[in-house]
Design an enzyme around this catalytic site. Structure first.
Site, PDB file in Angstrom:
ATOM      1  N   LYS A   1      -9.243   2.896   1.036  1.00 12.73           N
ATOM      2  CA  LYS A   1      -8.271   2.810   2.126  1.00 12.73           C
ATOM      3  C   LYS A   1      -8.299   4.011   3.062  1.00 12.73           C
ATOM      4  O   LYS A   1      -7.538   4.052   4.020  1.00 12.73           O
ATOM      5  CB  LYS A   1      -6.858   2.653   1.554  1.00 12.73           C
ATOM      6  CG  LYS A   1      -6.679   1.399   0.701  1.00 12.73           C
ATOM      7  CD  LYS A   1      -5.268   1.247   0.215  1.00 12.73           C
ATOM      8  CE  LYS A   1      -5.125   0.018  -0.679  1.00 12.73           C
ATOM      9  NZ  LYS A   1      -3.745  -0.166  -1.164  1.00 12.73           N
TER      10      LYS A   1
ATOM     11  N   ARG B   1      -5.202  -0.115  -4.692  1.00 12.82           N
ATOM     12  CA  ARG B   1      -4.928  -1.517  -5.042  1.00 12.82           C
ATOM     13  C   ARG B   1      -4.877  -2.370  -3.785  1.00 12.82           C
ATOM     14  O   ARG B   1      -4.169  -2.037  -2.840  1.00 12.82           O
ATOM     15  CB  ARG B   1      -3.614  -1.644  -5.815  1.00 12.82           C
ATOM     16  CG  ARG B   1      -3.175  -3.095  -6.031  1.00 12.82           C
ATOM     17  CD  ARG B   1      -1.889  -3.186  -6.828  1.00 12.82           C
ATOM     18  NE  ARG B   1      -2.097  -2.795  -8.218  1.00 12.82           N
ATOM     19  CZ  ARG B   1      -1.138  -2.813  -9.149  1.00 12.82           C
ATOM     20  NH1 ARG B   1       0.100  -3.181  -8.815  1.00 12.82           N
ATOM     21  NH2 ARG B   1      -1.402  -2.447 -10.384  1.00 12.82           N
TER      22      ARG B   1
ATOM     23  N   SER C   1       1.410  -1.387  -4.813  1.00 10.64           N
ATOM     24  CA  SER C   1       0.541  -0.216  -4.917  1.00 10.64           C
ATOM     25  C   SER C   1       0.171  -0.004  -6.382  1.00 10.64           C
ATOM     26  O   SER C   1       0.947  -0.322  -7.274  1.00 10.64           O
ATOM     27  CB  SER C   1       1.239   1.034  -4.372  1.00 10.64           C
ATOM     28  OG  SER C   1       1.723   0.812  -3.065  1.00 10.64           O
TER      29      SER C   1
ATOM     30  N   ASP D   1      -3.529   4.947  -2.353  1.00  9.95           N
ATOM     31  CA  ASP D   1      -3.810   4.260  -3.605  1.00  9.95           C
ATOM     32  C   ASP D   1      -5.025   3.349  -3.398  1.00  9.95           C
ATOM     33  O   ASP D   1      -5.589   3.281  -2.304  1.00  9.95           O
ATOM     34  CB  ASP D   1      -2.599   3.448  -4.062  1.00  9.95           C
ATOM     35  CG  ASP D   1      -2.366   2.236  -3.182  1.00  9.95           C
ATOM     36  OD1 ASP D   1      -2.213   2.408  -1.963  1.00  9.95           O
ATOM     37  OD2 ASP D   1      -2.337   1.115  -3.702  1.00  9.95           O
TER      38      ASP D   1
ATOM     39  N   THR E   1       0.859  -1.196   0.000  1.00  8.26           N
ATOM     40  CA  THR E   1       0.000   0.000   0.000  1.00  8.26           C
ATOM     41  C   THR E   1       0.887   1.235   0.000  1.00  8.26           C
ATOM     42  O   THR E   1       2.036   1.183   0.436  1.00  8.26           O
ATOM     43  CB  THR E   1      -0.921   0.013   1.241  1.00  8.26           C
ATOM     44  OG1 THR E   1      -1.848  -1.070   1.163  1.00  8.26           O
ATOM     45  CG2 THR E   1      -1.723   1.288   1.343  1.00  8.26           C
TER      46      THR E   1
ATOM     47  N   GLY F   1      -1.766  -2.470   5.371  1.00 16.84           N
ATOM     48  CA  GLY F   1      -1.596  -3.763   6.024  1.00 16.84           C
ATOM     49  C   GLY F   1      -2.686  -4.727   5.605  1.00 16.84           C
ATOM     50  O   GLY F   1      -3.060  -4.793   4.430  1.00 16.84           O
TER      51      GLY F   1
ATOM     52  N   ASP G   1       6.221   0.794  -6.802  1.00 17.78           N
ATOM     53  CA  ASP G   1       5.973  -0.326  -5.896  1.00 17.78           C
ATOM     54  C   ASP G   1       4.916  -1.228  -6.517  1.00 17.78           C
ATOM     55  O   ASP G   1       3.844  -0.759  -6.907  1.00 17.78           O
ATOM     56  CB  ASP G   1       5.507   0.179  -4.530  1.00 17.78           C
ATOM     57  CG  ASP G   1       5.096  -0.950  -3.616  1.00 17.78           C
ATOM     58  OD1 ASP G   1       5.902  -1.889  -3.453  1.00 17.78           O
ATOM     59  OD2 ASP G   1       3.979  -0.908  -3.080  1.00 17.78           O
TER      60      ASP G   1
ATOM     61  N   SER H   1       4.228  -0.235   1.702  1.00 18.25           N
ATOM     62  CA  SER H   1       5.381  -0.706   0.940  1.00 18.25           C
ATOM     63  C   SER H   1       5.883   0.326  -0.054  1.00 18.25           C
ATOM     64  O   SER H   1       7.030   0.274  -0.481  1.00 18.25           O
ATOM     65  CB  SER H   1       5.018  -2.009   0.205  1.00 18.25           C
ATOM     66  OG  SER H   1       3.905  -1.797  -0.645  1.00 18.25           O
TER      67      SER H   1
END
Length: 290
Positions: free
Chosen positions: A78, A64, A214, A62, A46, A92, A211, A174
């Site tokens: 999120k 995803r 994400s 984001d 994330t 998480g 990343d 991440s």
């Protein structure tokens, strides 16, 4: 001397080549009881961002959601509601982030009904960190809490083990390293709202494109000191592929028209039989030997 301490003098350690100084220690640690249950590093997958500006707080995330190496949801929410003046970004485990924010949100609602006052950001932070600390990190919720109250705009970073920090800007997930590089280079004290939103969009975009955990779109939530909330769902769509697909000229041979497949005679459609009921059951006596 401890059994974990190397007995090799420092002068005898070679300055080049491989160093096996910790080989004995690692073998002993690996043979201890319970070493097979050592925790493994977790990739949150994330990018969430929060920052303070002149008149409030800007949160970004984001959309995803991943399950291992697979994309489970392309448009996941999120940024969670906590109170009318407080929102929270979660990274998480998706289920843990949803449920722990819902739980604390309900507790804040009961507290507002009892006290007839506006929720404080520090109260929400205390309830969240106490809940997470009680489970010692087994609730995989890494949170960025932001809002405005009588003390002004505030931003808190809350880790899964219960540690917290009051910051002016922060990133988690991440993709946080890529996002933090944008925030550290672009953040200034007393920024205007438009500039703050653009900076958060750039930071989330850096996480999306650098990343693998994400991706998809960027959500923005602006919380102002006057009490107004601007929740922008899918505010930025950097991976929009609909125009690209529409620009591709497909051959007519790939378009299957109605009636292309020949049929024998007229098609017959039979309705699906209804489900059996007790009226359709015939009861007969069982033959018993005398």
């Amino acid at each position: 001397m401890s059994e974990f301490t190397s007995s090799i003098p420092l002068d005898a350690v070679p300055t080049t080549g491989f160093d096996f100084e910790n080989e004995q220690r690692n073998r002993m640690l690996g043979g201890m009881q319970g070493s097979e249950k050592l925790p493994k590093p977790m990739k949150t997958g994330t990018t969430i961002v929060g920052m303070l500006y002149k008149d409030g707080v800007v949160l970004g995330a984001d959309t995803r959601a991943t399950s291992g190496t697979e994309v489970a949801e392309k448009n996941c929410r999120k940024i969670h509601y906590m109170a009318p003046n407080i929102y929270c970004c979660g990274a998480g485990t998706a289920a843990d982030c949803d449920k722990v924010t819902d739980l604390i949100s309900s507790q804040l609602e009961l507290l507002r009904m009892n006290t007839h006052t506006e929720s404080r950001i520090v109260t929400a932070c205390t309830l969240l960190k106490r809940r997470l600390f009680r489970y010692q990190g087994n609730i995989g919720a890494h949170l960025i809490l932001g809002g405005c109250d009588i003390n002004g705009p505030q931003l808190y970073q809350i880790h899964a083990h219960g540690s917290t920090a009051n910051l002016t800007f922060t990133t988690m997930g991440s993709g946080s390293l890529a996002a933090m590089s944008v925030m550290e280079s672009g953040w200034q004290e007393g920024m205007a709202e438009a500039d703050a939103v653009k900076l958060v969009q750039r930071a989330v975009g850096a996480g999306i494109f650098n990343d693998l955990g994400s991706g998809s779109n960027c959500d923005i939530c602006v919380l102002r000191m006057d009490g107004s909330i601007d929740y922008r769902r899918n505010d930025v769509k950097p991976n929009e592929i609909t125009p690209l697909r529409n620009s591709v000229a497909h051959s007519e041979r790939l378009t299957m028209k109605v009636g292309l497949t020949p049929t024998l005679g007229q098609p017959v459609f039979k309705p699906h039989p209804r489900a059996p009921t007790l009226a359709d059951v015939t009861v007969t006596e069982m033959e018993v030997e005398s």
